[in-house]
Design a protein around this motif. Structure first.
Motif, PDB file in Angstrom:
ATOM      1  N   ALA A 212       0.826  -1.205   0.000  1.00  0.00           N
ATOM      2  CA  ALA A 212       0.000   0.000   0.000  1.00  0.00           C
ATOM      3  C   ALA A 212       0.862   1.257   0.000  1.00  0.00           C
ATOM      4  O   ALA A 212       0.563   2.239  -0.688  1.00  0.00           O
ATOM      5  CB  ALA A 212      -0.926   0.002   1.215  1.00  0.00           C
ATOM      6  N   LEU A 213       1.963   1.240   0.737  1.00  0.00           N
ATOM      7  CA  LEU A 213       2.792   2.429   0.879  1.00  0.00           C
ATOM      8  C   LEU A 213       3.609   2.730  -0.369  1.00  0.00           C
ATOM      9  O   LEU A 213       3.781   3.886  -0.755  1.00  0.00           O
ATOM     10  CB  LEU A 213       3.726   2.256   2.082  1.00  0.00           C
ATOM     11  CG  LEU A 213       4.408   3.517   2.617  1.00  0.00           C
ATOM     12  CD1 LEU A 213       3.393   4.541   3.091  1.00  0.00           C
ATOM     13  CD2 LEU A 213       5.358   3.156   3.755  1.00  0.00           C
ATOM     14  N   PHE A 214       4.122   1.680  -1.019  1.00  0.00           N
ATOM     15  CA  PHE A 214       5.017   1.869  -2.158  1.00  0.00           C
ATOM     16  C   PHE A 214       4.354   1.611  -3.509  1.00  0.00           C
ATOM     17  O   PHE A 214       4.914   1.943  -4.552  1.00  0.00           O
ATOM     18  CB  PHE A 214       6.236   0.952  -2.032  1.00  0.00           C
ATOM     19  CG  PHE A 214       7.067   1.222  -0.808  1.00  0.00           C
ATOM     20  CD1 PHE A 214       7.532   2.496  -0.538  1.00  0.00           C
ATOM     21  CD2 PHE A 214       7.389   0.197   0.075  1.00  0.00           C
ATOM     22  CE1 PHE A 214       8.295   2.752   0.584  1.00  0.00           C
ATOM     23  CE2 PHE A 214       8.157   0.441   1.194  1.00  0.00           C
ATOM     24  CZ  PHE A 214       8.606   1.725   1.451  1.00  0.00           C
ATOM     25  N   GLY A 215       3.176   1.002  -3.508  1.00  0.00           N
ATOM     26  CA  GLY A 215       2.511   0.687  -4.762  1.00  0.00           C
ATOM     27  C   GLY A 215       1.913   1.910  -5.416  1.00  0.00           C
ATOM     28  O   GLY A 215       1.958   3.024  -4.883  1.00  0.00           O
ATOM     29  N   ALA A 216       1.320   1.718  -6.589  1.00  0.00           N
ATOM     30  CA  ALA A 216       0.779   2.830  -7.373  1.00  0.00           C
ATOM     31  C   ALA A 216      -0.743   2.891  -7.357  1.00  0.00           C
ATOM     32  O   ALA A 216      -1.334   3.747  -8.009  1.00  0.00           O
ATOM     33  CB  ALA A 216       1.272   2.729  -8.817  1.00  0.00           C
ATOM     34  N   GLN A 217      -1.408   1.978  -6.638  1.00  0.00           N
ATOM     35  CA  GLN A 217      -2.868   1.976  -6.597  1.00  0.00           C
ATOM     36  C   GLN A 217      -3.377   2.914  -5.502  1.00  0.00           C
ATOM     37  O   GLN A 217      -2.745   3.068  -4.456  1.00  0.00           O
ATOM     38  CB  GLN A 217      -3.380   0.553  -6.342  1.00  0.00           C
ATOM     39  CG  GLN A 217      -3.041  -0.428  -7.432  1.00  0.00           C
ATOM     40  CD  GLN A 217      -3.590  -0.004  -8.785  1.00  0.00           C
ATOM     41  OE1 GLN A 217      -4.762   0.374  -8.894  1.00  0.00           O
ATOM     42  NE2 GLN A 217      -2.751  -0.052  -9.814  1.00  0.00           N
ATOM     43  N   PRO A 218      -4.530   3.584  -5.723  1.00  0.00           N
ATOM     44  CA  PRO A 218      -5.110   4.425  -4.671  1.00  0.00           C
ATOM     45  C   PRO A 218      -5.340   3.627  -3.391  1.00  0.00           C
ATOM     46  O   PRO A 218      -5.758   2.472  -3.431  1.00  0.00           O
ATOM     47  CB  PRO A 218      -6.433   4.890  -5.289  1.00  0.00           C
ATOM     48  CG  PRO A 218      -6.206   4.814  -6.769  1.00  0.00           C
ATOM     49  CD  PRO A 218      -5.322   3.628  -6.979  1.00  0.00           C
ATOM     50  N   GLN A 219      -5.052   4.265  -2.268  1.00  0.00           N
ATOM     51  CA  GLN A 219      -5.169   3.642  -0.964  1.00  0.00           C
ATOM     52  C   GLN A 219      -5.777   4.635   0.016  1.00  0.00           C
ATOM     53  O   GLN A 219      -5.722   5.849  -0.201  1.00  0.00           O
ATOM     54  CB  GLN A 219      -3.789   3.214  -0.437  1.00  0.00           C
ATOM     55  CG  GLN A 219      -3.027   2.245  -1.315  1.00  0.00           C
ATOM     56  CD  GLN A 219      -3.586   0.840  -1.262  1.00  0.00           C
ATOM     57  OE1 GLN A 219      -4.337   0.497  -0.339  1.00  0.00           O
ATOM     58  NE2 GLN A 219      -3.230   0.005  -2.232  1.00  0.00           N
ATOM     59  N   PRO A 220      -6.367   4.157   1.113  1.00  0.00           N
ATOM     60  CA  PRO A 220      -6.817   5.087   2.155  1.00  0.00           C
ATOM     61  C   PRO A 220      -5.636   5.926   2.655  1.00  0.00           C
ATOM     62  O   PRO A 220      -4.500   5.442   2.676  1.00  0.00           O
ATOM     63  CB  PRO A 220      -7.349   4.160   3.253  1.00  0.00           C
ATOM     64  CG  PRO A 220      -7.696   2.893   2.540  1.00  0.00           C
ATOM     65  CD  PRO A 220      -6.693   2.749   1.434  1.00  0.00           C
ATOM     66  N   PRO A 221      -5.875   7.159   3.062  1.00  0.00           N
ATOM     67  CA  PRO A 221      -4.784   8.059   3.433  1.00  0.00           C
ATOM     68  C   PRO A 221      -4.237   7.808   4.841  1.00  0.00           C
ATOM     69  O   PRO A 221      -4.247   8.695   5.706  1.00  0.00           O
ATOM     70  CB  PRO A 221      -5.415   9.445   3.325  1.00  0.00           C
ATOM     71  CG  PRO A 221      -6.837   9.203   3.685  1.00  0.00           C
ATOM     72  CD  PRO A 221      -7.182   7.850   3.113  1.00  0.00           C
ATOM     73  N   GLN A 222      -3.738   6.610   5.075  1.00  0.00           N
ATOM     74  CA  GLN A 222      -3.106   6.314   6.354  1.00  0.00           C
ATOM     75  C   GLN A 222      -2.102   5.184   6.177  1.00  0.00           C
ATOM     76  O   GLN A 222      -2.240   4.347   5.290  1.00  0.00           O
ATOM     77  CB  GLN A 222      -4.137   5.939   7.415  1.00  0.00           C
ATOM     78  CG  GLN A 222      -4.915   4.667   7.145  1.00  0.00           C
ATOM     79  CD  GLN A 222      -5.916   4.381   8.253  1.00  0.00           C
ATOM     80  OE1 GLN A 222      -6.584   5.291   8.756  1.00  0.00           O
ATOM     81  NE2 GLN A 222      -6.028   3.129   8.629  1.00  0.00           N
ATOM     82  N   SER A 223      -1.079   5.183   7.001  1.00  0.00           N
ATOM     83  CA  SER A 223      -0.048   4.155   6.940  1.00  0.00           C
ATOM     84  C   SER A 223       0.657   4.100   8.287  1.00  0.00           C
ATOM     85  O   SER A 223       0.370   4.897   9.195  1.00  0.00           O
ATOM     86  CB  SER A 223       0.954   4.439   5.810  1.00  0.00           C
ATOM     87  OG  SER A 223       1.494   5.744   5.935  1.00  0.00           O
TER      88      SER A 223
END
Length: 289
Positions: free
Chosen positions: A168-179
Motif C-alpha cells: 500500500a505504501l510503495f505501490g501505485a494503486q489508490p489507498q486510504p490516506p493512512q499508513s
C-alpha cells in the motif's frame, strides 16, 4: 563500522558544531533530488537550539517553515535567538541560512520536567516489529523493480524503517490516506534526551508527506509530480528512545489546492505515546484537482 564511528556519523547528521556565540554550522548533508533532506535541517536546527540550553530543559515542541531548498554540498549556519527564558519554559528562534539566504526558520519550546495528570490515544496497529520485518522481506522478494528501488533507498538511512503494509505504501494503486511503520536506529546510539529528540525530528520527515498522496494513486517521484515539505511541527510528550522500535502511525485528513496535510504519532512497543507530528506539503499533480 565500529560503535564509536557509528556514533560519530549519527551525531554529524543531526548535531551542528558551534562556531561563534549562538551560531552553529551543519555539514555532511544528505542529498536527495539535489536538495537537503528536510528532516536533517529540522534536526540540526532543533539541536542548535538545544545546545544553547544550560538550565536542564528539554524540547517540548518545534514549529518550522521551509523557505528555500538547501544545497547538500554547502554548509548551513544556524543562528539561535533566545526569546523567553523562564524558570519552567524557554523559547528560541532558529534561522538556518545557506550563503546568507534563509532556508528554514524554527521556533522551539523547552520545558523543565514536571508531573501532572495524563491521558493518551491508543495505537491502532497490532503488528509487532518482528512480524513487520518478515512481511517486508516477503514483499521485497516479489516486488517489481520500482518497489525494490524504493525499499533499497530506505536501506541507506541511519535507521531501520519497516512498513506495516509495504504494498500500500510503495505501490501505485489508490489507498486510504493512512499508513504506519516501525523505526529504530540500525545500531544503538545511547544518546541523551536532547540528541534522542534530534534523531526523532530527523525520522519524522521520512515518508510522512506520501500519506496525502495515497488516495490519488501517486507517490513522491512519480513522473510529473512535485512534492516538498512546506512546514513541520512536532510535540514531544516524553523522551523517545530511538535505539528501540518506535511505531510511527500516520494519516492525512485533507488535501487540496496543491497542498496536503499529514500527521502522525510515535508510540513505543508498549503503546506509550512519545511524540506527535504534523506537516503540510506541496503536492502538485498535473491534470488533477
Amino acid at each position: 563500522m565500529m560503535q564509536n564511528e557509528w556514533g560519530t556519523r549519527v551525531r554529524s547528521l543531526v548535531e551542528p558544531a558551534p562556531i561563534a556565540t549562538d551560531t552553529y554550522q551543519g555539514t555532511h548533508f544528505e542529498g536527495f533530488a539535489s536538495r537537503i533532506f528536510g528532516g536533517q535541517t529540522i534536526a540540526q536546527a532543533l539541536m542548535a537550539a538545544s545546545l544553547a540550553e544550560d538550565q536542564g530543559k528539554l524540547a517540548h515542541s518545534l514549529h518550522a517553515c521551509f523557505l528555500r531548498a538547501g544545497d547538500p554540498g554547502k554548509p548551513v549556519h544556524y543562528q539561535v535567538t533566545d526569546l523567553v527564558a523562564g524558570r519552567s519554559f524557554a523559547n528560541r528562534q532558529v534561522i538556518a541560512r545557506q550563503e546568507g539566504q534563509p532556508i528554514l526558520v524554527m521556533l522551539a519550546g523547552f520545558h523543565r520536567g514536571e508531573s501532572g495528570r495524563s491521558h493518551q490515544i491508543a495505537m491502532r496497529t497490532m503488528m509487532v516489529p518482528e512480524q513487520a520485518v518478515e512481511r517486508l522481506a516477503a514483499w521485497r522478494a516479489t516486488a517489481d523493480e520500482r518497489g525494490r528501488l524504493l525499499t533499497e533507498r530506505l536501506d541507506g538511512r541511519p535507521m531501520a524503517i519497516v512498513p506495516i503494509d509495504p504494498d500500500a505504501l510503495f505501490g501505485a494503486q489508490p489507498q486510504p490516506p493512512q499508513s504506519a511503520w516501525w523505526m529504530r536506529m540500525r545500531h544503538p546510539v545511547g544518546a541523551d534526551g536532547a540528541l534522542q529528540r534530534g534523531l526523532l525530528a530527523y525520522a519524522s520527515d521520512i515518508m510522512l508527506l506520501r500519506n496525502a498522496m495515497l488516495p490519488h494513486g501517486v507517490r513522491p517521484f512519480t513522473p510529473g509530480v512535485q512534492s516538498a515539505s512546506l512546514d513541520h511541527a512536532i510535540w514531544f510528550h516524553d523522551t523517545p528512545d530511538m535505539d528501540d522500535w518506535l511505531l510511527f502511525e500516520t494519516d492525512s485528513p485533507w488535501a487540496g489546492g496543491a497542498r496536503g496535510l499529514s500527521r502522525g504519532h510515535f508510540f513505543t512497543t508498549a503503546g506509550r505515546l512519545v511524540a506527535t507530528v504534523t506537516q503540510e506539503s506541496l503536492m502538485r499533480m498535473p491534470g488533477r484537482t
